[in-house]
Design an enzyme around this catalytic site. Structure first.
Site, PDB file in Angstrom:
ATOM      1  N   LYS A  35     -13.630  -0.556 -10.823  1.00 35.03           N
ATOM      2  CA  LYS A  35     -13.697  -0.371  -9.372  1.00 35.03           C
ATOM      3  C   LYS A  35     -14.908   0.484  -8.993  1.00 35.03           C
ATOM      4  CE  LYS A  35      -9.393  -0.712  -7.561  1.00 35.03           C
ATOM      5  NZ  LYS A  35      -8.050  -0.290  -7.230  1.00 35.03           N
ATOM      6  N   THR A 121       0.880   7.693   1.413  1.00 36.11           N
ATOM      7  CA  THR A 121       2.184   7.742   2.085  1.00 36.11           C
ATOM      8  C   THR A 121       3.206   8.336   1.117  1.00 36.11           C
ATOM      9  OG1 THR A 121       1.576   5.761   3.304  1.00 36.11           O
ATOM     10  CG2 THR A 121       3.931   6.329   3.258  1.00 36.11           C
ATOM     11  N   PHE A 253       4.123  -8.485  16.926  1.00 34.64           N
ATOM     12  CA  PHE A 253       5.017  -8.272  15.781  1.00 34.64           C
ATOM     13  C   PHE A 253       6.374  -8.945  15.984  1.00 34.64           C
ATOM     14  CE2 PHE A 253       4.354  -5.425  12.014  1.00 34.64           C
ATOM     15  CZ  PHE A 253       3.000  -5.632  11.975  1.00 34.64           C
ATOM     16  N   CYS A 264       2.806  -1.797   1.285  1.00 30.82           N
ATOM     17  CA  CYS A 264       3.270  -0.683   2.118  1.00 30.82           C
ATOM     18  C   CYS A 264       4.690  -0.870   2.643  1.00 30.82           C
ATOM     19  CB  CYS A 264       2.298  -0.457   3.278  1.00 30.82           C
ATOM     20  SG  CYS A 264       0.725   0.221   2.725  1.00 30.82           S
TER      21      CYS A 264
HETATM   22  P1  NAD Z   1      -4.341   1.046  -4.397  1.00 33.71           P
HETATM   23  O1  NAD Z   1      -3.457   0.819  -5.559  1.00 33.71           O
HETATM   24  O2  NAD Z   1      -5.189  -0.052  -3.875  1.00 33.71           O
HETATM   25  O3  NAD Z   1      -5.335   2.270  -4.711  1.00 33.71           O
HETATM   26  C1  NAD Z   1      -4.985   3.432  -5.372  1.00 33.71           C
HETATM   27  C2  NAD Z   1      -6.182   3.859  -6.218  1.00 33.71           C
HETATM   28  O4  NAD Z   1      -5.947   5.153  -6.760  1.00 33.71           O
HETATM   29  C3  NAD Z   1      -6.445   2.938  -7.402  1.00 33.71           C
HETATM   30  O5  NAD Z   1      -7.773   2.470  -7.355  1.00 33.71           O
HETATM   31  C4  NAD Z   1      -6.191   3.819  -8.616  1.00 33.71           C
HETATM   32  O6  NAD Z   1      -7.012   3.494  -9.715  1.00 33.71           O
HETATM   33  C5  NAD Z   1      -6.523   5.187  -8.055  1.00 33.71           C
HETATM   34  N1  NAD Z   1      -5.982   6.325  -8.800  1.00 33.71           N
HETATM   35  C6  NAD Z   1      -4.749   6.490  -9.318  1.00 33.71           C
HETATM   36  N2  NAD Z   1      -4.632   7.692  -9.899  1.00 33.71           N
HETATM   37  C7  NAD Z   1      -5.806   8.328  -9.714  1.00 33.71           C
HETATM   38  C8  NAD Z   1      -6.314   9.620 -10.065  1.00 33.71           C
HETATM   39  N3  NAD Z   1      -5.552  10.510 -10.696  1.00 33.71           N
HETATM   40  N4  NAD Z   1      -7.564   9.926  -9.718  1.00 33.71           N
HETATM   41  C9  NAD Z   1      -8.353   9.044  -9.065  1.00 33.71           C
HETATM   42  N5  NAD Z   1      -7.937   7.809  -8.708  1.00 33.71           N
HETATM   43  C10 NAD Z   1      -6.679   7.464  -9.022  1.00 33.71           C
HETATM   44  O7  NAD Z   1      -3.403   1.594  -3.241  1.00 33.71           O
HETATM   45  P2  NAD Z   1      -3.706   1.630  -1.665  1.00 33.71           P
HETATM   46  O8  NAD Z   1      -3.224   0.381  -1.033  1.00 33.71           O
HETATM   47  O9  NAD Z   1      -5.105   2.067  -1.443  1.00 33.71           O
HETATM   48  O10 NAD Z   1      -2.687   2.770  -1.215  1.00 33.71           O
HETATM   49  C11 NAD Z   1      -2.948   4.130  -1.489  1.00 33.71           C
HETATM   50  C12 NAD Z   1      -1.993   4.963  -0.651  1.00 33.71           C
HETATM   51  O11 NAD Z   1      -2.274   4.753   0.726  1.00 33.71           O
HETATM   52  C13 NAD Z   1      -0.522   4.605  -0.827  1.00 33.71           C
HETATM   53  O12 NAD Z   1       0.246   5.766  -0.706  1.00 33.71           O
HETATM   54  C14 NAD Z   1      -0.247   3.682   0.350  1.00 33.71           C
HETATM   55  O13 NAD Z   1       1.094   3.656   0.716  1.00 33.71           O
HETATM   56  C15 NAD Z   1      -1.119   4.318   1.418  1.00 33.71           C
HETATM   57  N6  NAD Z   1      -1.555   3.426   2.481  1.00 33.71           N
HETATM   58  C16 NAD Z   1      -2.072   2.205   2.181  1.00 33.71           C
HETATM   59  C17 NAD Z   1      -2.468   1.366   3.197  1.00 33.71           C
HETATM   60  C18 NAD Z   1      -2.957  -0.028   2.904  1.00 33.71           C
HETATM   61  O14 NAD Z   1      -3.066  -0.819   3.847  1.00 33.71           O
HETATM   62  N7  NAD Z   1      -3.265  -0.389   1.682  1.00 33.71           N
HETATM   63  C19 NAD Z   1      -2.349   1.772   4.543  1.00 33.71           C
HETATM   64  C20 NAD Z   1      -1.857   3.041   4.809  1.00 33.71           C
HETATM   65  C21 NAD Z   1      -1.456   3.854   3.770  1.00 33.71           C
END
Ligand code: NAD
Length: 437
Positions: A35, A121, A253, A264
């Protein structure tokens, strides 16, 4: 400002690039080297409209650096934590391993006066606990929670111009310092009049799960009405239009269909139920169990509908599934209703071909036994039934006459109520949809 972003997934990559666009010096860190390499080359590691252009723009400014080396965050005034909080394998609760590890590891590189800002979250109460971890490790450093509301498919726009910004801040004098720092981070969007709500930590955590619970409930409400429409011979799309004119209800919605999925909504409502149970308030959100059940029943109903139109037997029938991502304009297949239905049909013996404009690689990694086809017309060729399960624009724009020349049977199941029933039936198609006669 100098800012770090830890975790460069769907949330973090867009946040990091957007912060650079706002003029900050950003260092993004992820444990996933592939990534990081992609982002370093200015290439989005996933499909998100506008992210490629944004990366090109900010790469040219030199304001976005990405690395796997956490020590690179040293000297940043604000550290955003954007790592994943998936559902635990052993139940409904959120798996906080990544958030705990990210913040624990970060403390080794933190100095007094710096601020850790959680965006992931998390279950209510997590921020207070982590604030204590930060305070103990680095006296004078603070922790805030700044929940994220972006929608995949609109992530860039939602990050640069959110409809509200929420800060959960610690009590006492730290509240002033933390609020001022976040105001400086978000100076540009705030100057356009975007509402800002400053709360305590638990309220900020709850805002996020409450919002997602409301949205999930709205979708499951209309899908419950769809179940009723199916047995009563009524039409859920007309029903939604009619109730949606009431401004207190609103039409958005309220599209009945295959229901919600993604990384999510499903895990967030489950984690909310689990956390409420721990707090002794499980009854307050017990209805979310029904919201979840209605949502899953739509997938089962879709498979039943396929069986109905295939004359009672799925085995050996050629089924084309249009869409694998959980929603259009995303390649995210986490808990995708479309992919789930495709897999269920395949298990029942159908010969399933899956098409998606962007999500085939992710879908294949998750469901390697399904057959995927990148060419839409090749995917449709010889189908006994076509199932539209994710409403990408190119499917909504399909010409029923043209598609009719490709398939074996003119039978279409519109899992998203996204097509014109008249146009398809006029072209000689058997058209069936969830919640409609
Ligand atoms: P994701 O799995 O796409 O990304 C998470 C990233 O964190 C990954 O790239 C992973 O390699 C990295 N990671 C894990 N441990 C790590 C560490 N110790 N150090 C550095 N990097 C690390 O997940 P996402 O969809 O981006 O969601 C992340 C958070 O945001 C979740 O809590 C989710 O609920 C929240 N969120 C997501 C969205 C969405 O639309 N995707 C919207 C709002 C909130």
């Amino acid at each position: 400002m100098r800012i770090s972003v830890i975790g460069l997934g769907y949330l973090g990559a867009v946040h990091a690039a957007s912060m650079a666009k706002l003029g900050h010096d950003v260092v993004g860190v992820d444990v996933d080297a592939a990534k990081v390499d992609a982002l370093a080359a200015g290439t989005p590691p996933f499909y998100e409209p506008g992210l490629g252009e944004l990366l090109t723009e900010v790469s040219a400014t030199g304001r976005l650096q990405v690395t796997t080396d956490l020590s690179a965050v040293r000297g940043a005034q604000v550290h955003f934590v954007c790592v994943g909080t998936p559902q635990r394998a052993d139940g409904y609760a959120a798996d906080l391993t990544y958030v705990d590890a990210a913040i624990q590891n970060l403390t080794a590189h933190l100095s007094a006066g710096e601020i850790v800002v959680g965006k992931s979250t998390v279950p209510v109460g997590t921020a207070e606990r982590l604030a204590e971890v930060v305070r103990r490790a680095v006296p004078g450093a603070h922790l805030a929670w700044n929940p994220e509301f972006l929608r995949e498919g609109f992530a860039v726009q939602d990050t640069l111009s959110p409809d509200r910004i929420v800060y959960g801040v610690p009590g006492g004098e730290a509240a002033v310092t933390v609020t001022a720092a976040l105001d400086a981070v978000y100076e540009a969007p705030l100057s356009t009049g975007i509402p800002r709500i400053v709360s305590d930590l638990p309220t900020a955590e709850l805002v996020k799960v409450a919002a997602n619970s409301f949205l999930a409930t709205k979708i499951s409400f209309i899908n419950a009405m769809a179940e009723l429409c199916e047995v009563a011979g009524a039409d859920v799309t007309q029903l939604a239009d009619a109730i949606g004119h009431d401004a207190r209800i609103g039409r958005r919605f309220l599209n009945a269909g295959l229901g919600f999925g993604g990384g999510c909504l499903p895990k967030d409502i489950r984690a909310f139920m689990a956390r409420a149970d721990e707090l002794g308030a499980g009854e307050a959100v017990a209805f979310l169990g029904e919201v979840d059940a209605i949502n899953i029943r739509r997938r089962v109903r879709m498979v039943e509908l396929a069986r109905e139109v295939l004359d009672g037997s799925i085995t050996g029938k050629r089924v084309t599934v249009l869409g694998a991502s959980f929603k259009p304009d995303s390649d995210d297949v986490r808990d995708s209703p479309a992919l789930d239905v495709a897999a269920r049909l395949s298990e029942l013996g159908a010969v399933v071909t899956v098409h998606d404009p962007q999500a085939i690689d992710n879908a294949r990694a998750k469901q390697p036994r399904l057959h995927y086809e990148r060419d839409l017309e090749a995917a449709l060729a010889g189908a006994d039934a076509v199932l539209l399960l994710t409403e990408w624009r190119q499917y909504r724009d399909l010409d029923p006459e043209r598609v009719g020349t490709l398939v074996a049977q003119r039978t279409i199941l519109d899992g998203r109520n996204a097509l014109s029933r008249t146009a398809w039936t006029d072209a000689g198609w058997q058209y069936r949809a969830l919640g409609r006669r």
